[in-house]
Scaffold this active site. Structure first.
Site, PDB file in Angstrom:
ATOM      1  N   ILE A   1       7.532  12.946   0.473  1.00  0.00           N
ATOM      2  CA  ILE A   1       8.506  13.460  -0.484  1.00  0.00           C
ATOM      3  C   ILE A   1       8.479  12.567  -1.720  1.00  0.00           C
ATOM      4  O   ILE A   1       8.418  11.330  -1.594  1.00  0.00           O
ATOM      5  CB  ILE A   1       9.940  13.433   0.130  1.00  0.00           C
ATOM      6  CG1 ILE A   1       9.957  14.079   1.528  1.00  0.00           C
ATOM      7  CG2 ILE A   1      10.948  14.089  -0.800  1.00  0.00           C
ATOM      8  CD1 ILE A   1       9.556  15.532   1.581  1.00  0.00           C
TER       9      ILE A   1
ATOM     10  N   LYS B   1      11.402   5.080  13.297  1.00  0.00           N
ATOM     11  CA  LYS B   1      11.637   6.520  13.145  1.00  0.00           C
ATOM     12  C   LYS B   1      11.488   7.249  14.481  1.00  0.00           C
ATOM     13  O   LYS B   1      12.174   8.240  14.735  1.00  0.00           O
ATOM     14  CB  LYS B   1      10.684   7.090  12.089  1.00  0.00           C
ATOM     15  CG  LYS B   1      10.950   6.554  10.673  1.00  0.00           C
ATOM     16  CD  LYS B   1      12.362   6.861  10.211  1.00  0.00           C
ATOM     17  CE  LYS B   1      12.586   6.587   8.731  1.00  0.00           C
ATOM     18  NZ  LYS B   1      13.957   6.879   8.295  1.00  0.00           N
TER      19      LYS B   1
ATOM     20  N   GLY C   1      22.706   5.776   2.045  1.00  0.00           N
ATOM     21  CA  GLY C   1      21.603   5.760   1.078  1.00  0.00           C
ATOM     22  C   GLY C   1      21.705   6.946   0.142  1.00  0.00           C
ATOM     23  O   GLY C   1      20.704   7.506  -0.293  1.00  0.00           O
TER      24      GLY C   1
ATOM     25  N   ARG D   1      20.488   7.672  -4.365  1.00  0.00           N
ATOM     26  CA  ARG D   1      19.243   8.086  -5.024  1.00  0.00           C
ATOM     27  C   ARG D   1      18.347   8.843  -4.030  1.00  0.00           C
ATOM     28  O   ARG D   1      18.657   8.917  -2.832  1.00  0.00           O
ATOM     29  CB  ARG D   1      18.508   6.886  -5.597  1.00  0.00           C
ATOM     30  CG  ARG D   1      17.901   5.992  -4.535  1.00  0.00           C
ATOM     31  CD  ARG D   1      17.092   4.862  -5.156  1.00  0.00           C
ATOM     32  NE  ARG D   1      16.164   4.322  -4.188  1.00  0.00           N
ATOM     33  CZ  ARG D   1      15.788   3.054  -4.143  1.00  0.00           C
ATOM     34  NH1 ARG D   1      16.285   2.203  -5.013  1.00  0.00           N
ATOM     35  NH2 ARG D   1      14.929   2.639  -3.233  1.00  0.00           N
TER      36      ARG D   1
ATOM     37  N   TYR E   1       7.855   0.739  10.782  1.00  0.00           N
ATOM     38  CA  TYR E   1       8.556   1.919  10.258  1.00  0.00           C
ATOM     39  C   TYR E   1       8.444   3.095  11.239  1.00  0.00           C
ATOM     40  O   TYR E   1       9.444   3.748  11.559  1.00  0.00           O
ATOM     41  CB  TYR E   1       7.951   2.276   8.905  1.00  0.00           C
ATOM     42  CG  TYR E   1       8.569   3.464   8.201  1.00  0.00           C
ATOM     43  CD1 TYR E   1       9.798   3.365   7.550  1.00  0.00           C
ATOM     44  CD2 TYR E   1       7.913   4.700   8.174  1.00  0.00           C
ATOM     45  CE1 TYR E   1      10.339   4.456   6.889  1.00  0.00           C
ATOM     46  CE2 TYR E   1       8.447   5.789   7.513  1.00  0.00           C
ATOM     47  CZ  TYR E   1       9.664   5.661   6.870  1.00  0.00           C
ATOM     48  OH  TYR E   1      10.198   6.750   6.217  1.00  0.00           O
ATOM     49  N   ALA E   2       7.219   3.354  11.737  1.00  0.00           N
ATOM     50  CA  ALA E   2       7.020   4.474  12.664  1.00  0.00           C
ATOM     51  C   ALA E   2       7.822   4.260  13.949  1.00  0.00           C
ATOM     52  O   ALA E   2       8.399   5.212  14.493  1.00  0.00           O
ATOM     53  CB  ALA E   2       5.539   4.649  12.972  1.00  0.00           C
TER      54      ALA E   2
ATOM     55  N   VAL F   1      24.234  -0.772   6.046  1.00  0.00           N
ATOM     56  CA  VAL F   1      24.351  -0.072   7.337  1.00  0.00           C
ATOM     57  C   VAL F   1      23.896  -0.926   8.514  1.00  0.00           C
ATOM     58  O   VAL F   1      24.241  -0.643   9.661  1.00  0.00           O
ATOM     59  CB  VAL F   1      23.578   1.276   7.334  1.00  0.00           C
ATOM     60  CG1 VAL F   1      24.151   2.239   6.324  1.00  0.00           C
ATOM     61  CG2 VAL F   1      22.082   1.068   7.139  1.00  0.00           C
TER      62      VAL F   1
HETATM   63  P1  NAI Z   1      14.704   5.600  -1.344  1.00  0.00           P
HETATM   64  O1  NAI Z   1      14.125   4.241  -1.211  1.00  0.00           O
HETATM   65  O2  NAI Z   1      14.611   6.299  -2.658  1.00  0.00           O
HETATM   66  O3  NAI Z   1      16.226   5.611  -0.889  1.00  0.00           O
HETATM   67  C1  NAI Z   1      16.684   4.907   0.233  1.00  0.00           C
HETATM   68  C2  NAI Z   1      18.155   4.696   0.084  1.00  0.00           C
HETATM   69  O4  NAI Z   1      18.615   3.922   1.203  1.00  0.00           O
HETATM   70  C3  NAI Z   1      18.504   3.886  -1.175  1.00  0.00           C
HETATM   71  O5  NAI Z   1      19.621   4.484  -1.797  1.00  0.00           O
HETATM   72  C4  NAI Z   1      18.852   2.516  -0.626  1.00  0.00           C
HETATM   73  O6  NAI Z   1      19.783   1.832  -1.416  1.00  0.00           O
HETATM   74  C5  NAI Z   1      19.445   2.882   0.728  1.00  0.00           C
HETATM   75  N1  NAI Z   1      19.438   1.747   1.644  1.00  0.00           N
HETATM   76  C6  NAI Z   1      18.379   0.962   1.969  1.00  0.00           C
HETATM   77  N2  NAI Z   1      18.776  -0.009   2.800  1.00  0.00           N
HETATM   78  C7  NAI Z   1      20.102   0.155   3.005  1.00  0.00           C
HETATM   79  C8  NAI Z   1      21.080  -0.540   3.755  1.00  0.00           C
HETATM   80  N3  NAI Z   1      20.767  -1.629   4.475  1.00  0.00           N
HETATM   81  N4  NAI Z   1      22.348  -0.084   3.750  1.00  0.00           N
HETATM   82  C9  NAI Z   1      22.682   1.003   3.030  1.00  0.00           C
HETATM   83  N5  NAI Z   1      21.808   1.710   2.286  1.00  0.00           N
HETATM   84  C10 NAI Z   1      20.531   1.281   2.279  1.00  0.00           C
HETATM   85  O7  NAI Z   1      14.015   6.441  -0.196  1.00  0.00           O
HETATM   86  P2  NAI Z   1      13.937   8.011   0.089  1.00  0.00           P
HETATM   87  O8  NAI Z   1      12.531   8.402  -0.072  1.00  0.00           O
HETATM   88  O9  NAI Z   1      15.002   8.761  -0.603  1.00  0.00           O
HETATM   89  O10 NAI Z   1      14.199   7.985   1.674  1.00  0.00           O
HETATM   90  C11 NAI Z   1      15.389   8.414   2.298  1.00  0.00           C
HETATM   91  C12 NAI Z   1      15.120   8.510   3.790  1.00  0.00           C
HETATM   92  O11 NAI Z   1      14.084   9.449   4.037  1.00  0.00           O
HETATM   93  C13 NAI Z   1      14.670   7.198   4.432  1.00  0.00           C
HETATM   94  O12 NAI Z   1      15.246   7.061   5.704  1.00  0.00           O
HETATM   95  C14 NAI Z   1      13.177   7.385   4.549  1.00  0.00           C
HETATM   96  O13 NAI Z   1      12.639   6.593   5.587  1.00  0.00           O
HETATM   97  C15 NAI Z   1      13.094   8.860   4.848  1.00  0.00           C
HETATM   98  N6  NAI Z   1      11.795   9.448   4.565  1.00  0.00           N
HETATM   99  C16 NAI Z   1      11.281   9.455   3.287  1.00  0.00           C
HETATM  100  C17 NAI Z   1      10.046  10.007   3.048  1.00  0.00           C
HETATM  101  C18 NAI Z   1       9.442  10.055   1.691  1.00  0.00           C
HETATM  102  O14 NAI Z   1       8.286  10.501   1.594  1.00  0.00           O
HETATM  103  N7  NAI Z   1      10.106   9.668   0.625  1.00  0.00           N
HETATM  104  C19 NAI Z   1       9.258  10.576   4.150  1.00  0.00           C
HETATM  105  C20 NAI Z   1       9.887  10.535   5.428  1.00  0.00           C
HETATM  106  C21 NAI Z   1      11.120   9.985   5.608  1.00  0.00           C
END
Ligand code: NAI
Length: 244
Positions: free
Chosen positions: A185, A156, A12, A15, A152-153, A61
């Protein structure tokens, strides 16, 4: 630099938090494989990192076959993976009684099984080299739970169990495994929050602001590097003090 010679794979990574993590690891001297769902976006992200020599690859993934193939391509082009960051994640939020089977399955498959698939795929090489770091991006809701996010919880919280099990099992092979639990975030994932919701959230955050992807990337760079060499099986919350 402290990560010179390291080969990092960030899922991921095109972005949000993943891109900031990829940037921080590249700034630290690592060669980075950016893995995302879309090949062009992953390649563009890899090309934007400092230092050059990074690669971008498409991979879902949740698919063990795609993960095994992707890891073998990374190992051919960059060398054995020494730092894995399981960051890919999705949400399919709803209250419990309205959650569909596919909302449950998809979230568990990407967030939890995805991390298992990747960790298993890189572990053999890391064990052989007796060197490696696995970092799992979990969430504070994996510690506290959250109404409307039971799928989701649970994914995680599962990631925290995976982290501690991998840390116990592979410590004797020179491999560390830790989790980072972000609070709120500012990324595409949280872009749906309106101003009133954001203000309410800020009141619950002692440091008084939402986090940035760079706040998480700094913690990842620290845990990936030699300064964290005696830290394993740990869950580091990076949340402005929201969950203590
Ligand atoms: P985002 O939605 O901006 O990015 C998620 C990334 O994961 C994207 O690039 C997407 O293409 C990729 N992705 C999704 N499904 C996929 C798959 N099946 N195979 C490969 N790549 C895949 O989200 P963000 O906010 O950057 O989140 C990143 C991580 O941080 C996640 O695991 C999220 O659960 C975790 N997180 C985010 C928080 C927030 O407030 N933004 C808070 C706590 C955890």
């Amino acid at each position: 630099m402290e990560l010179d010679g390291q080969i990092a794979l960030v899922t991921g990574g095109s972005r949000g938090i993943g891109l900031a993590v990829a940037r921080a690891l590249a700034d630290g001297g690592a060669k980075v494989a950016v893995v995302g769902r879309d090949a062009e976006r992953a390649a563009a992200a890899a090309a934007s990192l400092s230092g050059g020599g990074h690669v971008g690859l498409a991979c879902n993934v949740a698919s063990p076959e795609e993960v095994n193939y992707t890891v073998s391509r990374v190992e051919e082009s960059l060398g054995g993976v020494t730092i894995l960051v399981n960051n890919a994640g999705i949400t399919r939020d709803n209250v419990l009684v309205r959650l569909k089977d596919e909302d449950w399955d998809e979230v568990i498959d990407v967030n939890l099984k995805g991390a298992f698939n990747m960790t298993r795929a890189v572990a053999r090489g890391m064990m052989k080299r007796r060197d490696g770091v696995v970092l799992n991006i979990t969430s504070v809701v994996g510690l506290s739970g959250n109404a409307g996010q039971s799928n989701y919880a649970a994914s995680k919280a599962g990631l925290i169990g995976l982290t501690k099990s991998v840390a116990s099992e592979l410590a004797s092979r020179g491999i560390r495994c830790n989790a980072i639990a972000p609070g709120y975030i500012e990324t595409d994932m949280t872009a749906a929050l309106n101003e009133a919701q954001t203000e309410l959230l800020k009141e619950r955050i002692p440091l008084g602001r939402l986090g940035s992807p760079e706040d998480i990337a700094g913690a990842v760079r620290f845990l990936a590097g030699p300064a964290a060499r005696y830290i394993t099986g740990h869950v580091l919350t990076v949340d402005g003090g929201m969950v203590m």
